[in-house]
Write a protein that holds these residues in place. Structure first.
Motif, PDB file in Angstrom:
ATOM      1  N   LEU A   1       0.826  -1.220   0.000  1.00 55.34           N
ATOM      2  CA  LEU A   1       0.000   0.000   0.000  1.00 55.34           C
ATOM      3  C   LEU A   1       0.856   1.265   0.000  1.00 55.34           C
ATOM      4  O   LEU A   1       0.323   2.375   0.074  1.00 55.34           O
ATOM      5  CB  LEU A   1      -0.918   0.010   1.233  1.00 55.34           C
ATOM      6  CG  LEU A   1      -1.946  -1.110   1.316  1.00 55.34           C
ATOM      7  CD1 LEU A   1      -2.685  -1.043   2.652  1.00 55.34           C
ATOM      8  CD2 LEU A   1      -2.927  -1.021   0.156  1.00 55.34           C
ATOM      9  N   GLY A   2       2.175   1.102  -0.047  1.00 56.00           N
ATOM     10  CA  GLY A   2       3.067   2.259  -0.023  1.00 56.00           C
ATOM     11  C   GLY A   2       3.216   2.860   1.361  1.00 56.00           C
ATOM     12  O   GLY A   2       3.518   4.045   1.505  1.00 56.00           O
ATOM     13  N   VAL A   3       3.019   2.046   2.387  1.00 56.08           N
ATOM     14  CA  VAL A   3       3.059   2.511   3.777  1.00 56.08           C
ATOM     15  C   VAL A   3       4.359   2.061   4.436  1.00 56.08           C
ATOM     16  O   VAL A   3       4.719   0.884   4.364  1.00 56.08           O
ATOM     17  CB  VAL A   3       1.865   1.952   4.583  1.00 56.08           C
ATOM     18  CG1 VAL A   3       1.932   2.381   6.037  1.00 56.08           C
ATOM     19  CG2 VAL A   3       0.544   2.370   3.947  1.00 56.08           C
ATOM     20  N   GLU A   4       5.048   3.000   5.100  1.00 57.59           N
ATOM     21  CA  GLU A   4       6.211   2.652   5.917  1.00 57.59           C
ATOM     22  C   GLU A   4       5.796   2.676   7.380  1.00 57.59           C
ATOM     23  O   GLU A   4       5.012   3.535   7.801  1.00 57.59           O
ATOM     24  CB  GLU A   4       7.371   3.607   5.697  1.00 57.59           C
ATOM     25  CG  GLU A   4       8.636   3.218   6.437  1.00 57.59           C
ATOM     26  CD  GLU A   4       9.140   1.822   6.108  1.00 57.59           C
ATOM     27  OE1 GLU A   4       8.824   0.871   6.868  1.00 57.59           O
ATOM     28  OE2 GLU A   4       9.832   1.672   5.097  1.00 57.59           O
ATOM     29  N   ILE A   5       6.301   1.730   8.129  1.00 59.73           N
ATOM     30  CA  ILE A   5       6.041   1.653   9.568  1.00 59.73           C
ATOM     31  C   ILE A   5       7.285   2.135  10.300  1.00 59.73           C
ATOM     32  O   ILE A   5       8.407   1.794   9.923  1.00 59.73           O
ATOM     33  CB  ILE A   5       5.704   0.209   9.983  1.00 59.73           C
ATOM     34  CG1 ILE A   5       4.388  -0.227   9.332  1.00 59.73           C
ATOM     35  CG2 ILE A   5       5.636   0.072  11.504  1.00 59.73           C
ATOM     36  CD1 ILE A   5       4.070  -1.701   9.494  1.00 59.73           C
ATOM     37  N   TYR A   6       7.080   2.906  11.361  1.00 63.35           N
ATOM     38  CA  TYR A   6       8.158   3.372  12.224  1.00 63.35           C
ATOM     39  C   TYR A   6       7.774   3.013  13.653  1.00 63.35           C
ATOM     40  O   TYR A   6       6.801   3.538  14.181  1.00 63.35           O
ATOM     41  CB  TYR A   6       8.347   4.887  12.113  1.00 63.35           C
ATOM     42  CG  TYR A   6       8.709   5.338  10.725  1.00 63.35           C
ATOM     43  CD1 TYR A   6      10.034   5.403  10.306  1.00 63.35           C
ATOM     44  CD2 TYR A   6       7.713   5.697   9.819  1.00 63.35           C
ATOM     45  CE1 TYR A   6      10.360   5.814   9.024  1.00 63.35           C
ATOM     46  CE2 TYR A   6       8.035   6.108   8.529  1.00 63.35           C
ATOM     47  CZ  TYR A   6       9.358   6.166   8.142  1.00 63.35           C
ATOM     48  OH  TYR A   6       9.680   6.569   6.873  1.00 63.35           O
ATOM     49  N   ALA A   7       8.508   2.099  14.272  1.00 65.36           N
ATOM     50  CA  ALA A   7       8.290   1.765  15.673  1.00 65.36           C
ATOM     51  C   ALA A   7       9.105   2.749  16.509  1.00 65.36           C
ATOM     52  O   ALA A   7      10.237   3.061  16.163  1.00 65.36           O
ATOM     53  CB  ALA A   7       8.732   0.338  15.961  1.00 65.36           C
ATOM     54  N   VAL A   8       8.518   3.244  17.603  1.00 64.91           N
ATOM     55  CA  VAL A   8       9.203   4.235  18.442  1.00 64.91           C
ATOM     56  C   VAL A   8       9.023   3.872  19.911  1.00 64.91           C
ATOM     57  O   VAL A   8       7.909   3.628  20.372  1.00 64.91           O
ATOM     58  CB  VAL A   8       8.641   5.662  18.231  1.00 64.91           C
ATOM     59  CG1 VAL A   8       9.431   6.677  19.040  1.00 64.91           C
ATOM     60  CG2 VAL A   8       8.597   6.056  16.764  1.00 64.91           C
ATOM     61  N   SER A   9      10.142   3.867  20.637  1.00 64.08           N
ATOM     62  CA  SER A   9      10.088   3.781  22.096  1.00 64.08           C
ATOM     63  C   SER A   9      11.153   4.723  22.648  1.00 64.08           C
ATOM     64  O   SER A   9      11.985   5.237  21.901  1.00 64.08           O
ATOM     65  CB  SER A   9      10.332   2.350  22.587  1.00 64.08           C
ATOM     66  OG  SER A   9      11.703   2.016  22.484  1.00 64.08           O
ATOM     67  N   THR A  10      11.133   4.901  23.936  1.00 61.27           N
ATOM     68  CA  THR A  10      12.115   5.793  24.568  1.00 61.27           C
ATOM     69  C   THR A  10      13.446   5.089  24.810  1.00 61.27           C
ATOM     70  O   THR A  10      14.332   5.653  25.446  1.00 61.27           O
ATOM     71  CB  THR A  10      11.565   6.391  25.880  1.00 61.27           C
ATOM     72  OG1 THR A  10      11.158   5.326  26.738  1.00 61.27           O
ATOM     73  CG2 THR A  10      10.383   7.317  25.602  1.00 61.27           C
ATOM     74  N   ASP A  11      13.599   3.898  24.274  1.00 63.74           N
ATOM     75  CA  ASP A  11      14.891   3.209  24.303  1.00 63.74           C
ATOM     76  C   ASP A  11      15.823   3.870  23.279  1.00 63.74           C
ATOM     77  O   ASP A  11      15.382   4.631  22.426  1.00 63.74           O
ATOM     78  CB  ASP A  11      14.703   1.730  23.928  1.00 63.74           C
ATOM     79  CG  ASP A  11      13.821   0.988  24.908  1.00 63.74           C
ATOM     80  OD1 ASP A  11      14.265   0.773  26.046  1.00 63.74           O
ATOM     81  OD2 ASP A  11      12.689   0.639  24.529  1.00 63.74           O
TER      82      ASP A  11
ATOM     83  N   PRO B   1      11.957   0.489  10.279  1.00 66.97           N
ATOM     84  CA  PRO B   1      12.824   1.229  11.205  1.00 66.97           C
ATOM     85  C   PRO B   1      12.294   1.222  12.641  1.00 66.97           C
ATOM     86  O   PRO B   1      11.092   1.356  12.872  1.00 66.97           O
ATOM     87  CB  PRO B   1      12.820   2.653  10.646  1.00 66.97           C
ATOM     88  CG  PRO B   1      12.395   2.516   9.228  1.00 66.97           C
ATOM     89  CD  PRO B   1      11.468   1.340   9.187  1.00 66.97           C
ATOM     90  N   MET B   2      13.232   1.085  13.577  1.00 63.51           N
ATOM     91  CA  MET B   2      12.927   1.179  15.005  1.00 63.51           C
ATOM     92  C   MET B   2      13.629   2.434  15.526  1.00 63.51           C
ATOM     93  O   MET B   2      14.854   2.466  15.651  1.00 63.51           O
ATOM     94  CB  MET B   2      13.429  -0.075  15.733  1.00 63.51           C
ATOM     95  CG  MET B   2      12.792  -1.358  15.242  1.00 63.51           C
ATOM     96  SD  MET B   2      13.486  -2.829  16.048  1.00 63.51           S
ATOM     97  CE  MET B   2      12.757  -2.669  17.693  1.00 63.51           C
TER      98      MET B   2
END
Length: 187
Positions: free
Chosen positions: A64-74, A95-96
């Protein structure tokens, strides 16, 4: 707090992505659909189940042309260590992002200040950098990648078809609605 149709705020961060450390900014999210997926912490319990579910469905998001970006305070270093030591997290190809200062987490309004951790916040961002979907869950409630995928498809459909809306439980190929005076009181 981030809100629907608000533009994402500027950020600069390091991320772990496909065996490398990379630098990302808000500009990297523009020009395509993005999912910014906040989670409390690496090496925890619900978080790997969610991130693994996203990894299992990543190809469908990419179609679908979607990028996922996982984010934590690590940190991005911690992300690498987790990626290298967990079979579930080792599947991740998206990407994390490390957010050890909490700046990005605060920009999106999902910082749990007393803990220094992020709430389970999901944000779908359109190619113009505007937030189209916000979902925030309590810490003990994991999210479902297939439901997120359905919502992304609905957001993309509405963006591509002005004047149409997707009703409850809409799935790709289902009928949509064209709001008008004729529909008032008929649904």
């Amino acid at each position: 707090m981030a809100s629907i149709n608000s533009e994402i705020k500027p950020f600069s961060a390091q991320a772990y992505h496909q065996g490398k450390f990379i630098h990302l900014t808000e500009a990297d999210l523009k020009g395509k659909w993005s999912v910014v997926f906040f989670y409390p912490a690496d090496f925890t319990f619900v978080c790997p189940t969610e991130l693994g579910d996203l990894a299992d469905n990543y190809a469908d998001f990419q179609k679908l042309g979607v990028e996922i970006y996982a984010v934590s305070t690590d940190t991005h270093f911690t992300h690498k260590a987790w990626h290298d030591s967990s079979e579930t997290i080792g599947k991740i190809q998206y990407p994390m992002i490390g957010d050890p200062t909490g700046a990005i987490t605060r920009n999106f309004g999902v910082m749990i200040e007393e803990a220094g951790l992020a709430d389970r916040g999901t944000f779908v961002i359109d190619p113009q950098g505007k937030i189209q979907i916000i979902e925030i869950n309590a810490g003990g409630i994991g999210r479902d990648a297939s439901e997120l995928l359905r919502k992304v498809k609905a957001a993309q459909y509405v963006a591509a078809h002005p004047g149409e809306v997707c009703p409850a439980k809409w799935k790709e190929g289902d009928a949509t609605l064209a709001p008008s005076l004729d529909l008032v009181g008929k649904i």
